[in-house]
Design an enzyme around this catalytic site. Sequence first.
Site, PDB file in Angstrom:
ATOM      1  N   LYS A 133       3.425 -11.877   6.634  1.00 37.93           N
ATOM      2  CA  LYS A 133       3.473 -11.039   7.904  1.00 37.93           C
ATOM      3  C   LYS A 133       3.343 -12.132   8.991  1.00 37.93           C
ATOM      4  O   LYS A 133       3.192 -13.305   8.641  1.00 37.93           O
ATOM      5  CB  LYS A 133       2.364 -10.160   7.902  1.00 37.93           C
ATOM      6  CG  LYS A 133       2.256  -9.257   7.053  1.00 37.93           C
ATOM      7  CD  LYS A 133       1.223  -8.184   6.832  1.00 37.93           C
ATOM      8  CE  LYS A 133       1.434  -6.929   5.785  1.00 37.93           C
ATOM      9  NZ  LYS A 133       0.303  -5.917   6.008  1.00 37.93           N
TER      10      LYS A 133
ATOM     11  N   TYR B  52       7.413   1.621   7.381  1.00 38.16           N
ATOM     12  CA  TYR B  52       5.884   2.015   7.185  1.00 38.16           C
ATOM     13  C   TYR B  52       5.709   3.459   7.393  1.00 38.16           C
ATOM     14  O   TYR B  52       4.893   4.104   7.914  1.00 38.16           O
ATOM     15  CB  TYR B  52       5.070   1.402   8.128  1.00 38.16           C
ATOM     16  CG  TYR B  52       4.793  -0.183   7.608  1.00 38.16           C
ATOM     17  CD1 TYR B  52       3.756  -0.464   6.665  1.00 38.16           C
ATOM     18  CD2 TYR B  52       5.167  -1.115   8.398  1.00 38.16           C
ATOM     19  CE1 TYR B  52       3.845  -1.738   5.963  1.00 38.16           C
ATOM     20  CE2 TYR B  52       5.043  -2.427   7.883  1.00 38.16           C
ATOM     21  CZ  TYR B  52       3.986  -2.696   6.743  1.00 38.16           C
ATOM     22  OH  TYR B  52       3.773  -4.097   6.365  1.00 38.16           O
TER      23      TYR B  52
ATOM     24  N   ASN C  56      -3.209  -8.984   7.732  1.00 40.00           N
ATOM     25  CA  ASN C  56      -3.785  -9.152   6.550  1.00 40.00           C
ATOM     26  C   ASN C  56      -2.758 -10.242   5.715  1.00 40.00           C
ATOM     27  O   ASN C  56      -2.648 -10.209   4.397  1.00 40.00           O
ATOM     28  CB  ASN C  56      -4.389  -8.192   5.955  1.00 40.00           C
ATOM     29  CG  ASN C  56      -2.975  -7.089   5.429  1.00 40.00           C
ATOM     30  OD1 ASN C  56      -1.809  -7.242   5.895  1.00 40.00           O
ATOM     31  ND2 ASN C  56      -3.459  -5.964   4.802  1.00 40.00           N
TER      32      ASN C  56
ATOM     33  N   HIS D 236       2.439  -8.458   2.473  1.00 39.22           N
ATOM     34  CA  HIS D 236       2.535  -7.012   1.931  1.00 39.22           C
ATOM     35  C   HIS D 236       2.808  -7.311   0.439  1.00 39.22           C
ATOM     36  O   HIS D 236       3.526  -8.240   0.175  1.00 39.22           O
ATOM     37  CB  HIS D 236       3.655  -6.317   2.682  1.00 39.22           C
ATOM     38  CG  HIS D 236       4.219  -5.187   1.987  1.00 39.22           C
ATOM     39  ND1 HIS D 236       3.605  -4.080   2.123  1.00 39.22           N
ATOM     40  CD2 HIS D 236       5.224  -4.949   1.165  1.00 39.22           C
ATOM     41  CE1 HIS D 236       4.242  -3.129   1.333  1.00 39.22           C
ATOM     42  NE2 HIS D 236       5.132  -3.762   0.775  1.00 39.22           N
TER      43      HIS D 236
ATOM     44  N   GLU E 147      11.759  -1.150  -1.262  1.00 38.33           N
ATOM     45  CA  GLU E 147      11.506  -2.120  -0.355  1.00 38.33           C
ATOM     46  C   GLU E 147      12.510  -3.420  -0.322  1.00 38.33           C
ATOM     47  O   GLU E 147      13.105  -4.026   0.628  1.00 38.33           O
ATOM     48  CB  GLU E 147      10.102  -2.571  -0.438  1.00 38.33           C
ATOM     49  CG  GLU E 147       9.086  -1.403   0.208  1.00 38.33           C
ATOM     50  CD  GLU E 147       7.720  -1.446  -0.135  1.00 38.33           C
ATOM     51  OE1 GLU E 147       7.001  -0.654   0.127  1.00 38.33           O
ATOM     52  OE2 GLU E 147       7.454  -2.656  -0.735  1.00 38.33           O
TER      53      GLU E 147
END
Length: 139
Positions: A11, A51, A114, A117, A128
């Site tokens: 990320k 998302y 965080n 993913h 994905e």
Amino acid sequence: MTTNRTFTMLKPDSIEKGNIGAILEKISASGFKIVALKLTRLSKAEAESFYAVHNERPFFGELVEFMTRGAIVAAVLEKENAVEDFRTLIGATNPADAAEGTIRKMFADSMGENAVHGSDSDENAKLEAEFHFSGREMF
Ligand code: CMP
């Protein structure tokens, strides 16, 4: 794509902090083979689509803003039991709850930012991966 594959994104926080190399090294050292890889950036529409499952959640706007604020690294990883083993390697969504030695414990600062993913099922891993990569980009 076979079921021994999973999809990951490093990320924007990971890229901003200069952690691409360290995280990819940890992933490789944990037995995952990188079979697709790119540095890219999500548009707002792409992040909202990726998302979409979270679009009713209170953090959705924050999540889309974060995921579009800079570059990401997208990758497809291969290993026996890839989805489950990668979820174990990255640790709990909230880094405060993540086990020692996990990627989120080592590299993430907060629930929102965080670090990585990881797909939550074989079906989502395939969706994905195909969201980010064409067939000729996956090896
Ligand atoms: P991930 O599981 O990769 O995909 C959904 C993301 O939404 C999750 O990582 C977090 O980055 C984010 N997220 C989940 N819960 C919260 C929350 N309570 N507040 C902010 N972001 C969240």
